[in-house]
Design an enzyme around this catalytic site. Structure first.
Site, mmCIF file in Angstrom:
data_model
loop_
_atom_site.group_PDB
_atom_site.id
_atom_site.type_symbol
_atom_site.label_atom_id
_atom_site.label_comp_id
_atom_site.label_asym_id
_atom_site.label_seq_id
_atom_site.Cartn_x
_atom_site.Cartn_y
_atom_site.Cartn_z
ATOM 1 N N GLU A 46 -29.470 -82.763 -4.584
ATOM 2 C CA GLU A 46 -30.617 -82.230 -5.034
ATOM 3 C C GLU A 46 -30.923 -82.457 -6.680
ATOM 4 O O GLU A 46 -30.109 -82.147 -7.468
ATOM 5 C CB GLU A 46 -30.933 -80.983 -4.852
ATOM 6 C CG GLU A 46 -32.049 -80.134 -5.627
ATOM 7 C CD GLU A 46 -31.950 -78.605 -5.458
ATOM 8 O OE1 GLU A 46 -33.263 -78.145 -5.219
ATOM 9 O OE2 GLU A 46 -31.066 -77.915 -5.157
ATOM 10 N N ASP A 81 -36.506 -80.646 -3.201
ATOM 11 C CA ASP A 81 -37.230 -79.356 -3.663
ATOM 12 C C ASP A 81 -38.690 -79.651 -4.151
ATOM 13 O O ASP A 81 -38.580 -80.365 -5.203
ATOM 14 C CB ASP A 81 -36.195 -78.668 -4.731
ATOM 15 C CG ASP A 81 -36.462 -77.359 -5.072
ATOM 16 O OD1 ASP A 81 -37.822 -77.028 -5.400
ATOM 17 O OD2 ASP A 81 -35.685 -76.525 -4.940
ATOM 18 N N GLN A 107 -36.952 -77.907 0.138
ATOM 19 C CA GLN A 107 -37.270 -76.604 -0.108
ATOM 20 C C GLN A 107 -38.503 -76.080 -1.183
ATOM 21 O O GLN A 107 -39.163 -77.395 -1.499
ATOM 22 C CB GLN A 107 -36.078 -76.226 -1.321
ATOM 23 C CG GLN A 107 -34.708 -75.866 -0.681
ATOM 24 C CD GLN A 107 -33.769 -75.734 -1.738
ATOM 25 O OE1 GLN A 107 -32.516 -75.841 -1.359
ATOM 26 N NE2 GLN A 107 -33.888 -75.265 -2.974
ATOM 27 N N GLU A 143 -36.967 -70.812 -1.712
ATOM 28 C CA GLU A 143 -35.871 -70.636 -2.984
ATOM 29 C C GLU A 143 -37.065 -70.223 -4.135
ATOM 30 O O GLU A 143 -37.071 -70.972 -5.089
ATOM 31 C CB GLU A 143 -35.104 -71.798 -3.360
ATOM 32 C CG GLU A 143 -34.173 -71.426 -4.237
ATOM 33 C CD GLU A 143 -33.364 -72.680 -5.046
ATOM 34 O OE1 GLU A 143 -32.365 -72.558 -4.836
ATOM 35 O OE2 GLU A 143 -34.052 -73.671 -5.180
#
Length: 167
Positions: A46, A81, A107, A143
């Protein structure tokens, strides 16, 4: 044994221009992917933005894609993300479409304060619809920091369940 389908392998703090750090990261990633794969577990990497994580080695989506492509390991995928992508470069929907084949996990958190979906500058529900349209079949990890507490911070899920948040 880990009872999870994916493991997130972090890159740590190092200069993105450090060739030794890059070689070490790739070697460790290949080793981890082999070991995890033997247990039926995937590995995701990530990219993190420099505002929240100054000095993080894996500081761009382009670099993450390059590393995944260079390794050519079937067990290494991208953790996309949405929060980090928007802070780094924006253009979230175009990036999702372009690199969907490499994505192993998604995410979400709103931008700029990292609160629950529907509270920031992006149309998170449009992003959810795009993920569906692109055929993403995995989970979307949340998150984020609830702005008004955990229970209130889950209110956005009603829009997802009812479909009223999708365009």
């Amino acid at each position: 044994m880990v009872n999870a389908p994916l493991l997130h392998m972090m890159a740590g703090i190092a200069s993105p221009q450090d060739a030794v750090a890059l070689a070490s990261y790739k070697d460790c990633l290949a080793f981890a992917a082999d070991a995890a794969g033997a247990e039926g577990v995937g590995v995701v990497i990530e990219p993190l933005n420099g505002r929240d994580m100054p000095g993080y080695f894996l500081d761009s989506f382009e670099r993450a894609v390059e590393i995944i492509d260079d390794l050519g390991h079937p067990n290494v995928r991208l953790q996309f993300d949405i929060y980090h992508r928007q802070v780094m470069r924006g253009d979230v929907l175009t990036a999702l479409e372009a690199i969907m084949p490499l994505i192993g996990h998604v995410q979400i958190a709103s931008v700029p304060r990292r609160n629950e979906p529907g509270t920031g500058e992006l149309d998170d529900f449009r992003i959810f619809a795009a993920l569906d349209a692109l055929g993403y079949g995995g989970y979307v990890g949340c998150e984020y920091r609830p702005a008004a507490g955990t229970v209130a911070g889950l209110g956005w899920m009603e829009k997802v369940r009812s479909g009223s948040g999708f365009h």
